[in-house]
Scaffold this active site. Structure first.
Site, PDB file in Angstrom:
ATOM      1  N   CYS B  85      15.027   3.123 -41.964  1.00  0.00           N
ATOM      2  CA  CYS B  85      15.744   2.222 -42.879  1.00  0.00           C
ATOM      3  C   CYS B  85      15.860   2.853 -44.275  1.00  0.00           C
ATOM      4  O   CYS B  85      16.544   3.851 -44.425  1.00  0.00           O
ATOM      5  CB  CYS B  85      15.034   0.868 -42.903  1.00  0.00           C
ATOM      6  SG  CYS B  85      16.012  -0.442 -43.637  1.00  0.00           S
ATOM      7  N   HIS B 194      14.002  -0.564 -36.943  1.00  0.00           N
ATOM      8  CA  HIS B 194      12.585  -0.446 -37.297  1.00  0.00           C
ATOM      9  C   HIS B 194      11.668  -0.340 -36.087  1.00  0.00           C
ATOM     10  O   HIS B 194      11.143  -1.354 -35.618  1.00  0.00           O
ATOM     11  CB  HIS B 194      12.166  -1.668 -38.118  1.00  0.00           C
ATOM     12  CG  HIS B 194      12.694  -1.659 -39.504  1.00  0.00           C
ATOM     13  ND1 HIS B 194      11.971  -1.193 -40.585  1.00  0.00           N
ATOM     14  CD2 HIS B 194      13.890  -2.047 -39.994  1.00  0.00           C
ATOM     15  CE1 HIS B 194      12.701  -1.300 -41.679  1.00  0.00           C
ATOM     16  NE2 HIS B 194      13.874  -1.819 -41.365  1.00  0.00           N
ATOM     17  N   GLU B 196       8.678   0.633 -36.044  1.00  0.00           N
ATOM     18  CA  GLU B 196       7.291   0.270 -36.388  1.00  0.00           C
ATOM     19  C   GLU B 196       7.044  -1.230 -36.277  1.00  0.00           C
ATOM     20  O   GLU B 196       5.890  -1.663 -36.261  1.00  0.00           O
ATOM     21  CB  GLU B 196       6.945   0.789 -37.794  1.00  0.00           C
ATOM     22  CG  GLU B 196       7.382  -0.078 -38.962  1.00  0.00           C
ATOM     23  CD  GLU B 196       8.881   0.010 -39.273  1.00  0.00           C
ATOM     24  OE1 GLU B 196       9.659   0.482 -38.418  1.00  0.00           O
ATOM     25  OE2 GLU B 196       9.266  -0.423 -40.371  1.00  0.00           O
TER      26      GLU B 196
END
Lengths: 79, 223
Positions: B85, B194, B196
């Site tokens: 991002c 994302h 994560e």
């Protein structure tokens, strides 16, 4: 001392959704006849005599604008 | 294995990125934007957020942070670097990846779980996936439209450097539905979604994102 204006604009071929949104709002406000809006940025720099045109170009090219998506121009507005 | 996670002023996702690193079995090392020292890490994650308030352009100021000088140097030496991002935006601004990220085509901030297709399974951050695997990870960005000139896009496609592509409706106007790309040597990867946030079904839509972190560990062991 001099005042320098750096204009940064999205390249013509790059879609400018912000400009489009502004253009879309104008008729709703009663303003007709505006066929296109492009939105960019204007920077005003106060510089001393040690800053030459080559340095200004470097500042614009390497930092104020992203040349992948934006065009820039530099002009001195006060001698 | 030690994987560094950078924190800039305005970074949001460093905690989740460090958690993902630990979930994959590596040690997470906090790296501070003002510190040039990479503390001997084997790989670096540049996490998401709004570094320096997104002032000027997303990532434009972060790329000049002292830590980024060291990251750029290490990346050129082959260290795996993942930009997520805002981290992807920073890597593009730093010239470690080509192109740029611009305002979403429909102006709305997009926040949703997004399907991606993994099209390159040889990069340092995607080797664990099956070719053309479809994965579901969160996407949350207002300036996630990937753009580059036509010759750059053609080059990325020809060299197989489109690592992740959006599946279904294009969420942000990205050129050719591109969600993530890699450097020529496959060591530097950037993507808008994302991974994560998708490492544990308890806290994310899937654990599909974990494969990126496993991939990095594999690539380090292989060296």
């Amino acid at each position: 001392m001099a005042r320098v204006v750096v204009d940064v604009m999205p390249k013509p071929e790059i879609l400018d959704p912000q400009g489009k949104a502004v253009a879309g709002a104008l008729p709703r406000l009663g303003f007709t006849g505006v066929t296109e809006v492009r939105q960019g940025k204007r920077f005003e720099l106060e510089v001393d005599d040690s800053v030459d045109d080559a340095t200004l170009a470097k500042i614009a090219e390497s930092f104020l604008a992203n040349p992948v998506i934006e065009d820039w121009s530099v002009r001195r507005v006060e001698p | 294995m030690r994987i560094g996670v950078i924190t800039f002023p305005g970074t949001l996702d460093d905690v989740d990125a460090a958690r993902a690193v630990r979930f994959a079995g590596a040690e997470a090392v906090s790296l501070w934007h003002a510190d040039e020292d990479l503390h001997g890490v084997d790989a670096v994650v540049v996490p998401g957020g709004f570094s320096y308030g997104d002032y000027l352009r997303c990532g434009a100021i972060a790329r000049f942070a002292p830590v980024m000088t060291s990251v750029a140097e290490a990346a050129r030496g082959g260290m795996p670097v993942l930009g997520i991002c805002n981290g992807f935006q920073i890597l593009c601004e730093a010239g470690l990846l080509p192109g740029a990220l611009v305002r979403n085509a429909k102006l709305h901030f997009v926040c949703r779980d997004q399907w991606l297709r993994v099209e390159n399974t040889s990069s340092a951050w995607s080797a664990r996936y099956e070719p053309n695997a479809e994965i579901l990870v969160p996407l949350k960005s207002g300036e996630g439209g990937y753009l580059a000139d036509k010759s750059t896009l053609d080059e990325l496609e020809a060299e197989g450097r489109v690592v992740f592509r959006y599946v279904g409706e294009n969420p942000n106007g990205s050129a050719r539905d591109i969600a993530g790309i890699c450097s020529q040597n496959g060591r530097v990867v950037g993507l808008m979604p994302h991974p994560e946030h998708a490492i544990d079904p308890l806290t994310g839509p899937t654990d599909d994102g974990l494969g990126m972190f496993y991939s990095a560990l594999d690539s380090l062991v292989a060296v």
